[in-house]
Design a protein around this motif. Structure first.
Motif, PDB file in Angstrom:
ATOM      1  N   ASP A 131       0.794  -1.115   0.079  1.00  0.00           N
ATOM      2  CA  ASP A 131       0.172  -0.024   0.155  1.00  0.00           C
ATOM      3  C   ASP A 131       0.647   1.397   0.303  1.00  0.00           C
ATOM      4  OD1 ASP A 131      -1.864   2.008   0.289  1.00  0.00           O
ATOM      5  OD2 ASP A 131      -2.851   1.082   2.189  1.00  0.00           O
ATOM      6  N   GLU A 132       1.141   1.667  -1.191  1.00  0.00           N
ATOM      7  CA  GLU A 132       1.931   2.746  -1.366  1.00  0.00           C
ATOM      8  C   GLU A 132       1.605   4.177  -0.650  1.00  0.00           C
ATOM      9  OE1 GLU A 132       2.681   5.451  -5.282  1.00  0.00           O
ATOM     10  OE2 GLU A 132       4.051   3.874  -5.357  1.00  0.00           O
ATOM     11  N   LYS A 133       0.385   4.087  -0.094  1.00  0.00           N
ATOM     12  CA  LYS A 133      -0.335   5.246   0.649  1.00  0.00           C
ATOM     13  C   LYS A 133       0.319   5.518   2.029  1.00  0.00           C
ATOM     14  CE  LYS A 133      -4.625   5.444  -2.084  1.00  0.00           C
ATOM     15  NZ  LYS A 133      -6.175   5.411  -2.285  1.00  0.00           N
ATOM     16  N   LEU A 134       0.808   4.406   2.606  1.00  0.00           N
ATOM     17  CA  LEU A 134       1.381   4.188   3.934  1.00  0.00           C
ATOM     18  C   LEU A 134       2.455   4.841   3.980  1.00  0.00           C
ATOM     19  CD1 LEU A 134       0.062   0.642   4.910  1.00  0.00           C
ATOM     20  CD2 LEU A 134      -0.775   2.892   5.658  1.00  0.00           C
ATOM     21  N   PHE A 135       3.478   4.945   2.822  1.00  0.00           N
ATOM     22  CA  PHE A 135       4.677   5.508   2.882  1.00  0.00           C
ATOM     23  C   PHE A 135       4.642   7.024   2.518  1.00  0.00           C
ATOM     24  CE2 PHE A 135       5.382   1.243   1.698  1.00  0.00           C
ATOM     25  CZ  PHE A 135       6.447   1.016   2.152  1.00  0.00           C
ATOM     26  N   VAL A 136       5.532   8.023   3.160  1.00  0.00           N
ATOM     27  CA  VAL A 136       5.390   9.413   2.907  1.00  0.00           C
ATOM     28  C   VAL A 136       5.978   9.776   1.456  1.00  0.00           C
ATOM     29  CG1 VAL A 136       5.672  10.068   5.256  1.00  0.00           C
ATOM     30  CG2 VAL A 136       7.761   9.985   3.581  1.00  0.00           C
ATOM     31  N   LYS A 137       5.003  10.670   0.785  1.00  0.00           N
ATOM     32  CA  LYS A 137       5.551  10.948  -0.633  1.00  0.00           C
ATOM     33  C   LYS A 137       6.331  12.390  -0.770  1.00  0.00           C
ATOM     34  CE  LYS A 137       1.549   8.726  -2.590  1.00  0.00           C
ATOM     35  NZ  LYS A 137       1.109   8.073  -1.408  1.00  0.00           N
ATOM     36  N   THR A 138       6.237  13.173   0.580  1.00  0.00           N
ATOM     37  CA  THR A 138       6.978  14.351   0.481  1.00  0.00           C
ATOM     38  C   THR A 138       7.798  14.655   1.778  1.00  0.00           C
ATOM     39  OG1 THR A 138       5.306  15.647   1.500  1.00  0.00           O
ATOM     40  CG2 THR A 138       5.115  15.473  -1.043  1.00  0.00           C
ATOM     41  N   ASP A 139       8.889  15.567   1.792  1.00  0.00           N
ATOM     42  CA  ASP A 139       9.530  15.799   2.983  1.00  0.00           C
ATOM     43  C   ASP A 139       8.565  16.584   4.097  1.00  0.00           C
ATOM     44  OD1 ASP A 139      11.838  15.420   1.556  1.00  0.00           O
ATOM     45  OD2 ASP A 139      12.045  17.406   0.818  1.00  0.00           O
ATOM     46  N   VAL A 140       7.347  17.276   3.492  1.00  0.00           N
ATOM     47  CA  VAL A 140       6.673  17.772   4.651  1.00  0.00           C
ATOM     48  C   VAL A 140       5.979  16.561   5.161  1.00  0.00           C
ATOM     49  CG1 VAL A 140       4.474  19.018   4.702  1.00  0.00           C
ATOM     50  CG2 VAL A 140       6.315  19.937   3.278  1.00  0.00           C
ATOM     51  N   GLU A 141       5.259  15.560   4.642  1.00  0.00           N
ATOM     52  CA  GLU A 141       4.796  14.450   5.160  1.00  0.00           C
ATOM     53  C   GLU A 141       5.423  13.736   6.157  1.00  0.00           C
ATOM     54  OE1 GLU A 141       3.299  12.028   2.048  1.00  0.00           O
ATOM     55  OE2 GLU A 141       1.711  13.494   1.598  1.00  0.00           O
ATOM     56  N   ALA A 142       6.938  13.634   5.922  1.00  0.00           N
ATOM     57  CA  ALA A 142       7.753  13.172   6.816  1.00  0.00           C
ATOM     58  C   ALA A 142       8.094  13.798   8.077  1.00  0.00           C
ATOM     59  CB  ALA A 142       9.121  13.059   6.040  1.00  0.00           C
ATOM     60  N   ALA A 143       7.940  15.452   8.056  1.00  0.00           N
ATOM     61  CA  ALA A 143       7.931  16.121   8.922  1.00  0.00           C
ATOM     62  C   ALA A 143       6.696  15.919   9.940  1.00  0.00           C
ATOM     63  CB  ALA A 143       8.093  17.559   8.688  1.00  0.00           C
ATOM     64  N   THR A 144       5.603  15.866   9.454  1.00  0.00           N
ATOM     65  CA  THR A 144       4.399  15.482  10.216  1.00  0.00           C
ATOM     66  C   THR A 144       4.511  14.470  10.887  1.00  0.00           C
ATOM     67  OG1 THR A 144       3.199  16.706   8.227  1.00  0.00           O
ATOM     68  CG2 THR A 144       1.851  15.369   9.760  1.00  0.00           C
ATOM     69  N   ASP A 145       4.885  13.155  10.276  1.00  0.00           N
ATOM     70  CA  ASP A 145       5.301  12.100  11.021  1.00  0.00           C
ATOM     71  C   ASP A 145       6.092  12.282  12.341  1.00  0.00           C
ATOM     72  OD1 ASP A 145       3.278  10.661   9.587  1.00  0.00           O
ATOM     73  OD2 ASP A 145       4.965   9.263   8.568  1.00  0.00           O
ATOM     74  N   LEU A 146       7.173  12.953  11.906  1.00  0.00           N
ATOM     75  CA  LEU A 146       8.309  13.087  12.853  1.00  0.00           C
ATOM     76  C   LEU A 146       7.634  14.097  14.205  1.00  0.00           C
ATOM     77  CD1 LEU A 146      11.505  13.744  10.905  1.00  0.00           C
ATOM     78  CD2 LEU A 146      11.221  11.922  12.787  1.00  0.00           C
ATOM     79  N   THR A 147       6.843  14.873  13.802  1.00  0.00           N
ATOM     80  CA  THR A 147       6.096  15.767  14.844  1.00  0.00           C
ATOM     81  C   THR A 147       5.324  14.708  15.711  1.00  0.00           C
ATOM     82  OG1 THR A 147       6.290  17.746  13.263  1.00  0.00           O
ATOM     83  CG2 THR A 147       4.772  17.763  15.364  1.00  0.00           C
TER      84      THR A 147
END
Length: 465
Positions: A131-147
Motif C-alpha cells: 500500500d503505497e499510501k502508507l509511505f510518505v511522498k514528501t518531506d513535509v509528510e515526513a515532518a508531520t510523522d516526526l512531529t
C-alpha cells in the motif's frame, strides 16, 4: 544518501553486549526506569505506520541550571538510510559496529535520540508494504510523522521537556530537518508539542539539489578528477536538470541526476562522491550505499545505501546489516518477527522520487526569520553535497541578516593543543557556518575531534569548555 557498513560481531563482543561488559551504554533499560541509560520503542505515527526510536541518556551529563543539558535528534539521509543503524553505530553513538565504546560519541555533549525515518526505514515499517499510501511522498509528510513521534515521546515526559532539542541532520536528512523544524514550531505554538527547540543543524545537507549538481563539474575539474571534456558533459547535464526543476519536472530531474552521476563516474574513473580524494569503494566509511540500486531504477542510488567493505583499521571489518538483524535485534526484543532492518528502504526512496530534487531553501529562510538557531556545516572533501553548492544556496537566502553574515570574518578551528587548522567558522545572530577541513560527507567520522567540539558549541552544552 548514506552508506551501510559491514562488520562481523565477534563472540566476545556479543557476550559483552548481553553481560554488561561494555559500560552502561549497552545495558538494556526499561522505559519505566527513570534512571535508565537507554530506552526505545515504536510510535504509530499514523494508522499502520510505525516509527522506531532509540534514546540514550548521557553518562557525561553536567547539571547546570543556567545551561540545561541538551538532546540531539539525529536525522539520517537517503532517503531510506537508518539513523538507528548508521548514525548510531557508524558515526556518533556510544558504540561502534564492533560494539566497542566510541571515544568521540556525541553523548559527551548531549543525550542522543535516533529515529528510523521516514516510516519504512531501518526498523520502522508500514503494515502493508504493497500500500503505497502508507509511505510518505514528501518531506513535509515526513515532518508531520516526526512531529507526531516527538509529541508521543516528549509530551509524557516532563524531564525531557526541560532539555532543549537540537535537530541535527546529515545529507538528505537536512531536508527533513528544515521541514520538521517548522512543523515542530507550529505544534509548539499551538500547544500540541511540549518541548524547547534549541536549533537546527544541517550537515552536508541536500537542501538545494540544483546548486549541488551545478557545483560537481567545476569542483572536480578544479581537483583534477575531470578534464575539459568531463566538465563540459557534466555542465550540460546539470543545465538540463536546472531547466527540469524550473519547469517543475521533479521526477524527470531525479532521473537526470542519476544519469549525471553516471557521467561523472565514467569521466573521473569512479571518483568517490563522498570524498573526492578517493575512488568509489575505497573508504571503509564512505564506501557504501547500495543494495537499493538493484531494486529501483536509479542505479546510481547504490552510492547511498549499501554494505561497508572490511575496514583497514585494526579490529575493523563486519556487517551492519547482520548486526542490526542479529545482536541488536535480540537486544531490543520488540522488533516484529516479520520486520527486517532496512527491508522497506527501497520503497521509501521510490515513493519520494517526486520530492527528491525539490529544494528546501525557503524553509531554512523561514526558520531564520523565526529566530531559530540554524547551523550549516560542510566537509571540505564532499562532492555530493559540496561546500561550493552549499555556499551557492546560502547566497539565495532572503534572510535580512545575510549580508552582515557574509561580511563577517571567519575564525579558525583547532583541536586541543594541536595548532593545525582544522576548519573555520563564522556567525551572525542566529546563523552559523562551519567549514570542516579534511572531512568528506561524513564529518563526525572523518574529523571526530572537531565535530565533537562543534556540536558542543551548537548545543551550548554544559560539558563544553
Amino acid at each position: 544518501m548514506e552508506r551501510f557498513y559491514v562488520f562481523a560481531v565477534s563472540l566476545l563482543a556479543f557476550s559483552l553486549l548481553f553481560h554488561g561488559g561494555i559500560a552502561r551504554a549497552v545495558r538494556r533499560s526499561l522505559s519505566s526506569q527513570k534512571d535508565a541509560s537507554e530506552e526505545w520503542g515504536y510510535v504509530e505515527v499514523r494508522p499502520k505506520a510505525h516509527m522506531f526510536w532509540w534514546l540514550y541518556r548521557s553518562p557525561y551529563r553536567v547539571e547546570d541550571p543556567s545551561k540545561p543539558w541538551p538532546i540531539i535528534l539525529w536525522l539520517q539521509g537517503g532517503p531510506g538510510a537508518s539513523g538507528v543503524g548508521i548514525g548510531n553505530f557508524e558515526e556518533v553513538g556510544p558504540l561502534d559496529t564492533n560494539l566497542k565504546p566510541r571515544n568521540s560519541t556525541w553523548l559527551r555533549k548531549a543525550d542522543l535520540l535516533f529515529v528510523d525515518n521516514p516510516v519504512g526505514t531501518g526498523y520502522s515499517y508500514v503494515e502493508d508494504a504493497d500500500d503505497e499510501k502508507l509511505f510518505v511522498k514528501t518531506d513535509v509528510e515526513a515532518a508531520t510523522d516526526l512531529t507526531a513521534l516527538l509529541e508521543e515521546i516528549f509530551n509524557k515526559n516532563q524531564k525531557l521537556q526541560e532539555s532543549p532539542l537540537y535537530i541535527v541532520a546529515e545529507s538528505y536528512g537536512g531536508k527533513f530537518a528544515a521541514t520538521l523544524g517548522l512543523s515542530a514550531l507550529k505544534a509548539i505554538e499551538s500547544g500540541k508539542l511540549k518541548l524547547k527547540l534549541g536549533g537546527v543543524a544541517l550537515g552536508d545537507s541536500w537542501i538545494s539539489p540544483e546548486d549541488f549538481v551545478l557545483s560537481w563539474g567545476p569542483l572536480l575539474k578544479g581537483v583534477s578528477r575531470l578534464d575539459n571534456n568531463g566538465l563540459e558533459q557534466s555542465n550540460s547535464q546539470a543545465q538540463k536538470i536546472k531547466q527540469q526543476l524550473k519547469d517543475g519536472q521533479y521526477v524527470e530531474a531525479t532521473a537526470s541526476w542519476s544519469e549525471l552521476e553516471g557521467l561523472i563516474s565514467t569521466s573521473s574513473n569512479s571518483v568517490d562522491f563522498y570524498n573526492f580524494l578517493l575512488d568509489s569503494g575505497m573508504d571503509p566509511v564512505s564506501a557504501t550505499a547500495a543494495e537499493l540500486s538493484e531494486i529501483i531504477s536509479m542505479k546510481r542510488y547504490s552510492r547511498y545505501l549499501s554494505t561497508l567493505k572490511p575496514s583497514s583499521t585494526p579490529g575493523g571489518g563486519g556487517d551492519l546489516d547482520s548486526l542490526m538483524n542479529g545482536a541488536i535485534r535480540e537486544k531490543l526484543k520488540i522488533i516484529p518477527k516479520n520486520v527486517t532492518w532496512g527491508g522497506q528502504s527501497d520503497q521509501v526512496f521510490t515513493v519520494l522520487t517526486g520530492d527528491f530534487m525539490r529544494p528546501r531553501i525557503n524553509e531554512v529562510d523561514e526558520l531564520l526569520a523565526k529566530g531559530v538557531n540554524v547551523t550549516i556545516y560542510n566537509g571540505q572533501l564532499d562532492v555530493i553535497c559540496a561546500t561550493m553548492g552549499t555556499e551557492a544556496w546560502v547566497e539565495k537566502l532572503k534572510w535580512e541578516g545575510l549580508h552582515s553574515f557574509q561580511s563577517s570574518e571567519r575564525s579558525p578551528l583547532h583541536c586541543g593543543d594541536d595548532r593545525l587548522t582544522r576548519g573555520f567558522t563564522k556567525s551572525y545572530r542566529n546563523m552559523h557556518f562551519y567549514w570542516i577541513l579534511g572531512a568528506g560527507h561524513f564529518v563526525p567520522v572523518d574529523q571526530p575531534c572537531i565535530a565533537l567540539n562543534m556540536i558542543g558549541a551548537i548545543t551550548k552544552s554544559p560539558a563544553s569548555t
